[in-house]
Enzyme design. Sequence first.
Site, PDB file in Angstrom:
ATOM      1  N   LYS A   1     -22.125  36.389 -10.668  1.00 46.95           N
ATOM      2  CA  LYS A   1     -21.222  35.280 -11.022  1.00 46.95           C
ATOM      3  C   LYS A   1     -19.817  35.540 -10.495  1.00 46.95           C
ATOM      4  CE  LYS A   1     -19.135  34.841 -15.399  1.00 46.95           C
ATOM      5  NZ  LYS A   1     -17.705  34.691 -15.130  1.00 46.95           N
ATOM      6  N   ASN A   2     -19.305  36.742 -10.762  1.00 46.92           N
ATOM      7  CA  ASN A   2     -17.902  37.002 -10.436  1.00 46.92           C
ATOM      8  C   ASN A   2     -17.662  37.186  -8.947  1.00 46.92           C
ATOM      9  OD1 ASN A   2     -17.411  36.720 -13.108  1.00 46.92           O
ATOM     10  ND2 ASN A   2     -16.830  38.857 -13.495  1.00 46.92           N
TER      11      ASN A   2
ATOM     12  N   CYS B   1      -7.686  32.040 -25.317  1.00 46.72           N
ATOM     13  CA  CYS B   1      -9.130  31.915 -25.183  1.00 46.72           C
ATOM     14  C   CYS B   1      -9.799  32.879 -26.141  1.00 46.72           C
ATOM     15  CB  CYS B   1      -9.483  32.152 -23.725  1.00 46.72           C
ATOM     16  SG  CYS B   1     -10.711  33.323 -23.356  1.00 46.72           S
TER      17      CYS B   1
ATOM     18  N   ARG C   1      -4.913  34.705 -22.069  1.00 48.93           N
ATOM     19  CA  ARG C   1      -5.156  34.823 -20.630  1.00 48.93           C
ATOM     20  C   ARG C   1      -4.049  34.083 -19.884  1.00 48.93           C
ATOM     21  NH1 ARG C   1     -11.581  34.547 -19.308  1.00 48.93           N
ATOM     22  NH2 ARG C   1     -11.141  35.944 -17.588  1.00 48.93           N
TER      23      ARG C   1
ATOM     24  N   ASP D   1     -16.449  43.617 -19.509  1.00 48.58           N
ATOM     25  CA  ASP D   1     -17.535  42.645 -19.678  1.00 48.58           C
ATOM     26  C   ASP D   1     -18.799  43.261 -20.274  1.00 48.58           C
ATOM     27  OD1 ASP D   1     -15.899  40.708 -18.687  1.00 48.58           O
ATOM     28  OD2 ASP D   1     -16.898  40.499 -16.749  1.00 48.58           O
TER      29      ASP D   1
ATOM     30  N   ARG E   1     -23.469  30.258 -18.947  1.00 43.24           N
ATOM     31  CA  ARG E   1     -22.352  30.310 -17.994  1.00 43.24           C
ATOM     32  C   ARG E   1     -22.547  31.465 -17.001  1.00 43.24           C
ATOM     33  NH1 ARG E   1     -16.432  30.140 -20.239  1.00 43.24           N
ATOM     34  NH2 ARG E   1     -16.247  30.343 -17.996  1.00 43.24           N
TER      35      ARG E   1
HETATM   36  C1  UD1 Z   1     -12.033  38.763 -14.142  1.00 42.23           C
HETATM   37  C2  UD1 Z   1     -13.480  38.458 -14.435  1.00 42.23           C
HETATM   38  C3  UD1 Z   1     -13.806  38.781 -15.877  1.00 42.23           C
HETATM   39  C4  UD1 Z   1     -13.436  40.217 -16.193  1.00 42.23           C
HETATM   40  C5  UD1 Z   1     -11.989  40.498 -15.803  1.00 42.23           C
HETATM   41  C6  UD1 Z   1     -11.599  41.960 -15.953  1.00 42.23           C
HETATM   42  C7  UD1 Z   1     -14.066  36.620 -12.961  1.00 42.23           C
HETATM   43  C8  UD1 Z   1     -14.410  35.185 -12.829  1.00 42.23           C
HETATM   44  N1  UD1 Z   1     -13.727  37.048 -14.189  1.00 42.23           N
HETATM   45  O1  UD1 Z   1     -11.245  37.926 -14.968  1.00 42.23           O
HETATM   46  O2  UD1 Z   1     -15.200  38.598 -16.054  1.00 42.23           O
HETATM   47  O3  UD1 Z   1     -13.567  40.439 -17.581  1.00 42.23           O
HETATM   48  O4  UD1 Z   1     -11.787  40.136 -14.421  1.00 42.23           O
HETATM   49  O5  UD1 Z   1     -12.438  42.767 -15.201  1.00 42.23           O
HETATM   50  O6  UD1 Z   1     -14.145  37.400 -12.017  1.00 42.23           O
HETATM   51  N2  UD1 Z   1      -3.219  38.851 -16.886  1.00 42.23           N
HETATM   52  C9  UD1 Z   1      -1.904  38.492 -17.158  1.00 42.23           C
HETATM   53  N3  UD1 Z   1      -1.313  37.551 -16.365  1.00 42.23           N
HETATM   54  C10 UD1 Z   1      -1.955  36.956 -15.330  1.00 42.23           C
HETATM   55  C11 UD1 Z   1      -3.311  37.324 -15.062  1.00 42.23           C
HETATM   56  C12 UD1 Z   1      -3.933  38.275 -15.857  1.00 42.23           C
HETATM   57  O7  UD1 Z   1      -1.286  39.001 -18.084  1.00 42.23           O
HETATM   58  O8  UD1 Z   1      -1.352  36.112 -14.649  1.00 42.23           O
HETATM   59  C13 UD1 Z   1      -3.878  39.855 -17.763  1.00 42.23           C
HETATM   60  C14 UD1 Z   1      -5.061  39.268 -18.537  1.00 42.23           C
HETATM   61  O9  UD1 Z   1      -4.625  38.595 -19.690  1.00 42.23           O
HETATM   62  C15 UD1 Z   1      -5.853  40.511 -18.865  1.00 42.23           C
HETATM   63  C16 UD1 Z   1      -5.619  41.391 -17.633  1.00 42.23           C
HETATM   64  O10 UD1 Z   1      -4.479  40.854 -16.967  1.00 42.23           O
HETATM   65  O11 UD1 Z   1      -5.326  41.136 -19.993  1.00 42.23           O
HETATM   66  C17 UD1 Z   1      -6.798  41.440 -16.681  1.00 42.23           C
HETATM   67  O12 UD1 Z   1      -7.165  40.169 -16.308  1.00 42.23           O
HETATM   68  P1  UD1 Z   1      -7.770  39.827 -14.865  1.00 42.23           P
HETATM   69  O13 UD1 Z   1      -8.111  41.082 -14.132  1.00 42.23           O
HETATM   70  O14 UD1 Z   1      -6.849  38.874 -14.211  1.00 42.23           O
HETATM   71  O15 UD1 Z   1      -9.106  39.089 -15.263  1.00 42.23           O
HETATM   72  P2  UD1 Z   1      -9.684  37.760 -14.687  1.00 42.23           P
HETATM   73  O16 UD1 Z   1      -9.475  37.720 -13.207  1.00 42.23           O
HETATM   74  O17 UD1 Z   1      -9.231  36.614 -15.500  1.00 42.23           O
END
Ligand code: UD1
Length: 427
Positions: free
Chosen positions: A22-23, A116, A121, A305, A397
């Site tokens: 998925k990711n 969420c 997020r 995850d 999902r």
């Molecule tokens: C992706 C994965 C998700 C996985 C996560 C961490 C997909 C579709 N999803 O989510 O399954 O759990 O990586 O491995 O690939 N953050 C901020 N500001 C931002 C962006 C992120 O503070 O602008 C924080 C988030 O709240 C979180 C951390 O950074 O605490 C990590 O998030 P991130 O690596 O961005 O995860 P996703 O890309 O959303």
Amino acid sequence: MDAIWIEGNRTLSGEVTVQGSKNAALPVLAATLLVPGVTRLLNCPEISDVSCMCEILRHMGARVERRGKEVTVDASELTGCRILPEHAVRMRSSVILAGALLGRCREAFFFQPGGCVIGDRPIDMHLWALGRLGVFFSGREGEIRAQALRLRGAFVRLPFPSVGVTQNAVLAAVGAEGTTRLTNCAREPEIGALCRFLRGAGADVREEGGGEIRVEGGRPLHASTFWIDADRIVAGTYLAGVLAAGGKAFLRQAPWYELKAALKAARRMGAVVRTESHGLYVERTGRLLSPGELVTGVYPAFPTDLQSPFLAAMCLAEGKSSIRERIFNGRFGVAGQLNRMGADIRIGGDRAFVPGGRRLSGCRVAAGELRGGAALTVAGLCAQGRTVVENCHFIRRGYEDIVRDLKELGADIGNETEVPPDEGRQV
Ligand code: UD1
């Protein structure tokens, strides 16, 4: 009825093929918007997040066809660059479309996602990284308008190696003029998949090692075919299922080389794990032991995850254990449902404390999000009696058909079409 039933306390035995990731599929689908031609994706998982992403691409004017695991996207002509609020709400990762749209059309409209079920997020880092490439933002009633009169390469050091921000920045950089140097990037395997796809379509994207990615923007992109590799989190979920229920399984295509932290935990819990060229063999026939403390972190640490599916298995392990969640700040929601089954998990700050040695008993529980739903299914495999997991649309999902897969591993499990009103209500 959107529910799965499981008759638990039965060991597993069998073989299953692990679906495509998925990711990896979602950012690659977003990236197809950069290509003024046809992209063919093979082994694309048949999950609802992929359906949602396809719907969004269609809304942008791309012609998307889906035949089983093959998805064809023709983004020769785009007609829009607006992500609707209903799409943004259904899939938070839709924010990575902003980078692709900016790279292609210099403009994107999207929504600030709210909190969420797995914690806050925010998208501040996404906006900051895109801003470094020359993007300006304005907003009205929750909608963000991103615009770049000149999208240009830059040096961007990410404050945190976020997966989504790395993807967004790479996508925008591919469409930008000049060189972008990204440092402190995420190193999750899905980043590698996106970079490989972009290279195959003609982009100059180099992974320099040490969390650095260099992009020479502005290269013309062309049609290509790309294979989506197997899903490490689905493989890890079934591994947790074998830990919890006991027995043995061969997980065909499981990318064990991306699961080293989870395999280490599984061995500590008493499993025999054998890596093979075409998959992963796992056996747990002896006692289930405590892994001590599992600490989630950025790749290659234990993946956030997988903490919920492992949490379910840890409830039965001999001795106390705990999980420290370092990525998301609210990811223990499933503990309440596991406690309904008798787990006795206690949450304190970023830690979940598991007393262990519990016999879970089946009851009606409800998924609140994707991985939590998978964890309840794992718990159902080892619980006494019947477990019914409601709200399974969350599981769909990310899992093509968890019922089909676990049946292949010998579980007594099915989709509930109609439930007598009071069946399973034992608590
Ligand atoms: C992706 C994965 C998700 C996985 C996560 C961490 C997909 C579709 N999803 O989510 O399954 O759990 O990586 O491995 O690939 N953050 C901020 N500001 C931002 C962006 C992120 O503070 O602008 C924080 C988030 O709240 C979180 C951390 O950074 O605490 C990590 O998030 P991130 O690596 O961005 O995860 P996703 O890309 O959303």
